[in-house]
Design a protein around this motif. Structure first.
Motif, short mmCIF file in Angstrom:
data_model
loop_
_atom_site.label_atom_id
_atom_site.label_comp_id
_atom_site.label_asym_id
_atom_site.label_seq_id
_atom_site.Cartn_x
_atom_site.Cartn_y
_atom_site.Cartn_z
N ILE A 103 36.32 -27.38 -30.28
CA ILE A 103 36.84 -28.64 -30.83
C ILE A 103 38.25 -28.46 -31.39
CG2 ILE A 103 36.48 -30.39 -32.64
CD1 ILE A 103 33.46 -29.85 -32.36
N LYS A 104 38.51 -27.28 -31.95
CA LYS A 104 39.77 -27.04 -32.67
C LYS A 104 40.97 -26.94 -31.73
CE LYS A 104 41.74 -26.21 -36.67
NZ LYS A 104 41.67 -24.89 -37.33
N PHE A 105 40.76 -26.66 -30.43
CA PHE A 105 41.87 -26.56 -29.48
C PHE A 105 42.64 -27.89 -29.46
CE2 PHE A 105 43.68 -27.04 -25.23
CZ PHE A 105 44.42 -25.88 -25.13
N GLU A 106 43.95 -27.80 -29.68
CA GLU A 106 44.74 -29.01 -29.86
C GLU A 106 45.63 -29.35 -28.67
OE1 GLU A 106 46.80 -28.21 -33.47
OE2 GLU A 106 45.06 -28.66 -34.74
N GLY A 107 45.41 -28.71 -27.54
CA GLY A 107 46.16 -29.05 -26.33
C GLY A 107 47.26 -28.06 -26.01
N LEU A 108 47.83 -28.23 -24.80
CA LEU A 108 48.86 -27.32 -24.30
C LEU A 108 50.15 -27.40 -25.10
CD1 LEU A 108 48.30 -27.92 -20.48
CD2 LEU A 108 47.48 -26.00 -21.85
N HIS A 109 50.38 -28.52 -25.79
CA HIS A 109 51.60 -28.64 -26.59
C HIS A 109 51.65 -27.59 -27.69
CE1 HIS A 109 51.54 -32.51 -24.61
NE2 HIS A 109 52.75 -32.77 -25.04
N ASN A 110 50.48 -27.16 -28.15
CA ASN A 110 50.42 -26.23 -29.28
C ASN A 110 50.15 -24.79 -28.85
OD1 ASN A 110 50.84 -28.07 -31.52
ND2 ASN A 110 48.87 -28.96 -30.95
N ILE A 111 50.46 -24.47 -27.61
CA ILE A 111 50.42 -23.09 -27.14
C ILE A 111 51.83 -22.52 -27.30
CG2 ILE A 111 50.11 -21.57 -25.16
CD1 ILE A 111 47.49 -22.60 -26.13
N TYR A 112 51.98 -21.49 -28.11
CA TYR A 112 53.29 -20.89 -28.36
C TYR A 112 53.28 -19.42 -27.98
CZ TYR A 112 53.79 -25.18 -31.04
OH TYR A 112 53.83 -26.51 -31.41
N ASN A 113 54.46 -18.80 -28.03
CA ASN A 113 54.56 -17.41 -27.58
C ASN A 113 53.77 -16.44 -28.45
OD1 ASN A 113 56.31 -17.74 -29.78
ND2 ASN A 113 57.68 -16.14 -29.07
N ASN A 114 53.44 -16.83 -29.69
CA ASN A 114 52.65 -15.94 -30.56
C ASN A 114 51.19 -16.37 -30.64
OD1 ASN A 114 53.02 -18.27 -32.00
ND2 ASN A 114 53.50 -17.27 -33.94
N THR A 115 50.77 -17.27 -29.74
CA THR A 115 49.39 -17.73 -29.75
C THR A 115 48.47 -16.63 -29.22
OG1 THR A 115 50.02 -20.04 -29.41
CG2 THR A 115 47.76 -19.43 -28.85
N GLU A 116 47.46 -16.30 -29.98
CA GLU A 116 46.39 -15.42 -29.53
C GLU A 116 45.11 -16.22 -29.69
OE1 GLU A 116 48.62 -11.98 -28.56
OE2 GLU A 116 46.53 -12.51 -28.19
N PHE A 117 44.02 -15.74 -29.10
CA PHE A 117 42.78 -16.46 -29.30
C PHE A 117 42.40 -16.45 -30.78
CE2 PHE A 117 41.82 -15.91 -24.67
CZ PHE A 117 41.89 -17.27 -24.41
N TYR A 118 42.56 -15.29 -31.42
CA TYR A 118 42.40 -15.28 -32.87
C TYR A 118 42.91 -13.99 -33.45
CZ TYR A 118 40.93 -16.98 -37.29
OH TYR A 118 40.95 -17.45 -38.56
N ARG A 119 43.60 -14.07 -34.57
CA ARG A 119 44.17 -12.90 -35.23
C ARG A 119 43.46 -12.57 -36.54
NH1 ARG A 119 49.63 -11.41 -34.09
NH2 ARG A 119 50.49 -12.55 -32.34
N PHE A 120 42.58 -13.43 -37.03
CA PHE A 120 41.98 -13.32 -38.35
C PHE A 120 43.11 -13.29 -39.40
CE2 PHE A 120 39.20 -12.25 -41.76
CZ PHE A 120 37.97 -12.68 -41.34
N LYS A 121 43.58 -14.48 -39.74
CA LYS A 121 44.81 -14.61 -40.51
C LYS A 121 44.60 -14.56 -42.03
CE LYS A 121 46.55 -17.60 -36.82
NZ LYS A 121 45.27 -17.73 -36.11
#
Length: 404
Positions: A29-47
């Motif tokens: 559900i949280k995926f917000e579309g291709l517009h919000n894919i950036y060069n530092n996007t990972e599936f998850y980093r545990f931020k």
């Protein structure tokens, strides 16, 4: 293992499965579309500061707190041997791992939604489309680059591709300081024949050349390579001389074989040739409306990926055909402005997410392994200590009853 303990562990794994499913759904559900894919996007980093990380710490801590309490209450009252204790240890290691990997299920959900929004087939279709149109989309300063645009990059139509032969011409044979270079281009042709026939042909050809007073070594110089394939010999050689610079249908947009982004599992040479054919058709075989339609699709594609663009398809089409027919004109007025770096980064990131996904980001691998082993050590130690303590108490009580 007691039936009571076994039933408790089954229930614990069921609870873990439900939590993992919940995080998978949340990632989806949280995926917000291709517009919000950036060069530092990972599936998850545990931020450590977002909702997933905070909830993960809370949910994992709450689960492990109650798990320890009920584990000790449901411990085995029998004296277990080493093998059974090791079995319990392995089960607790699995519990530790599953209780600390909810964020990975979130990543799987994120990945599943990404592939729903952009199937691999559509991603490859977009890559191919951009590969075909790439020579129309360079920044104007790139059009003067000999690395990008030169006759050796022409792949279609025949007699291309070509090979360059650069000769040095001296103005004065006695003074080697004064010279110039001249480039000649020859088609690259391939001849395949049976090896036995090739030897016989060579002998006959040499005899004919000697009768005509020609040097067979000059012919040998034209051979680029020979390769034996089974009973056959493949000869690649320089064919007829061609003049790309005087070819009316060899504009600068065709003098480029590089790919915007290669497709996986397809040879790049094959992709380059197929793109060259499509590009040539758009420029010389189809009507201008075909190229206009391609630029309109390009405009839609850029907006689909959230790329800032100022491209007007009609204007860009006019520019391309103008420069096709005026090859000596500078290309500093072609109207193809868009965020080139942003588009490239977008596809680099998508390619990584599709083909090299990091569900466990390298930056947290060490910490994650330490956390899993630490939780397992605490659980297993508590289990062993609690069992040992209660057995000792039971043994002391039994001895006290005997004395009485």
């Amino acid at each position: 293992m007691d039936k009571k303990l076994k039933l408790f562990l089954i229930k614990s794994f069921a609870v873990l499965a439900v939590i993992h499913l919940a995080y998978f759904i949340y990632g989806y559900i949280k995926f917000e579309g291709l517009h919000n894919i950036y060069n530092n996007t990972e599936f998850y980093r545990f931020k450590y500061y977002d909702d997933v990380s905070i909830s993960h710490v809370f949910v994992s801590g709450l689960f492990l707190f109650f798990f320890v309490i009920f584990l000790l209450r449901n411990r085995s009252k029998k004296i277990n041997g080493l093998s059974k204790n090791l079995g319990i240890g392995l089960i607790l290691l699995l519990v530790s791992f599953l209780s600390l990997t909810f964020f990975i299920s979130y990543s799987f959900g994120f990945n599943a939604k990404l592939r729903t929004v952009l199937p691999e087939k559509d991603l490859n279709k977009d890559k191919t489309f951009l590969n075909v149109l790439q020579p129309f989309l360079y920044n104007y300063t790139s059009y003067s680059s000999e690395n990008l645009f030169n006759p050796k990059n022409i792949l279609y139509p025949k007699p291309y591709p070509v090979i360059e032969q650069r000769d040095t011409l001296y103005y004065d044979p006695d003074n080697v300081a004064y010279y110039t270079t001249e480039s000649n281009y020859y088609s690259i042709d391939t001849l395949t024949m049976l090896s036995a026939d090739q030897k016989e042909l060579n002998n006959k050809m040499e005899s004919v050349l000697n009768l005509l007073g020609l040097d067979s070594r000059e012919l040998e110089k034209r051979i680029i390579s020979k390769k034996k394939i089974g009973d056959s010999t493949q000869i690649v050689f320089k064919g007829v001389k061609v003049n790309p610079e005087y070819d009316d249908k060899m504009c600068i947009f065709l003098e480029n074989k590089f790919l915007f982004f290669p497709l996986h599992d397809i040879p790049e040479q094959k992709q380059q040739y197929q793109n060259a054919v499509k590009r040539y058709n758009l420029l010389y075989k189809y009507s201008q409306d075909s190229l206009l339609s391609s630029f309109q699709k390009l405009d839609v594609l850029l907006k689909k990926y959230g790329i800032e663009t100022q491209i007007v398809p009609k204007d860009l089409t006019k520019d391309v055909f103008y420069y096709r027919d005026h090859r000596n004109e500078p290309l500093n007025a072609i109207r193809n402005t868009y965020e080139r770096g942003q588009l490239k980064e977008k596809f680099v990131t998508l390619d990584r997410l599709f083909y090299k996904p990091n569900y466990l980001h390298p930056s947290i691998v060490g910490f994650f392994i330490s956390a899993v082993l630490g939780v397992w050590f605490i659980l297993f130690s508590l289990y062993l200590i609690w069992n040992f303590r209660n057995r000792k108490l039971s043994s002391d009580n039994f001895k006290g009853d005997e004395q009485v």
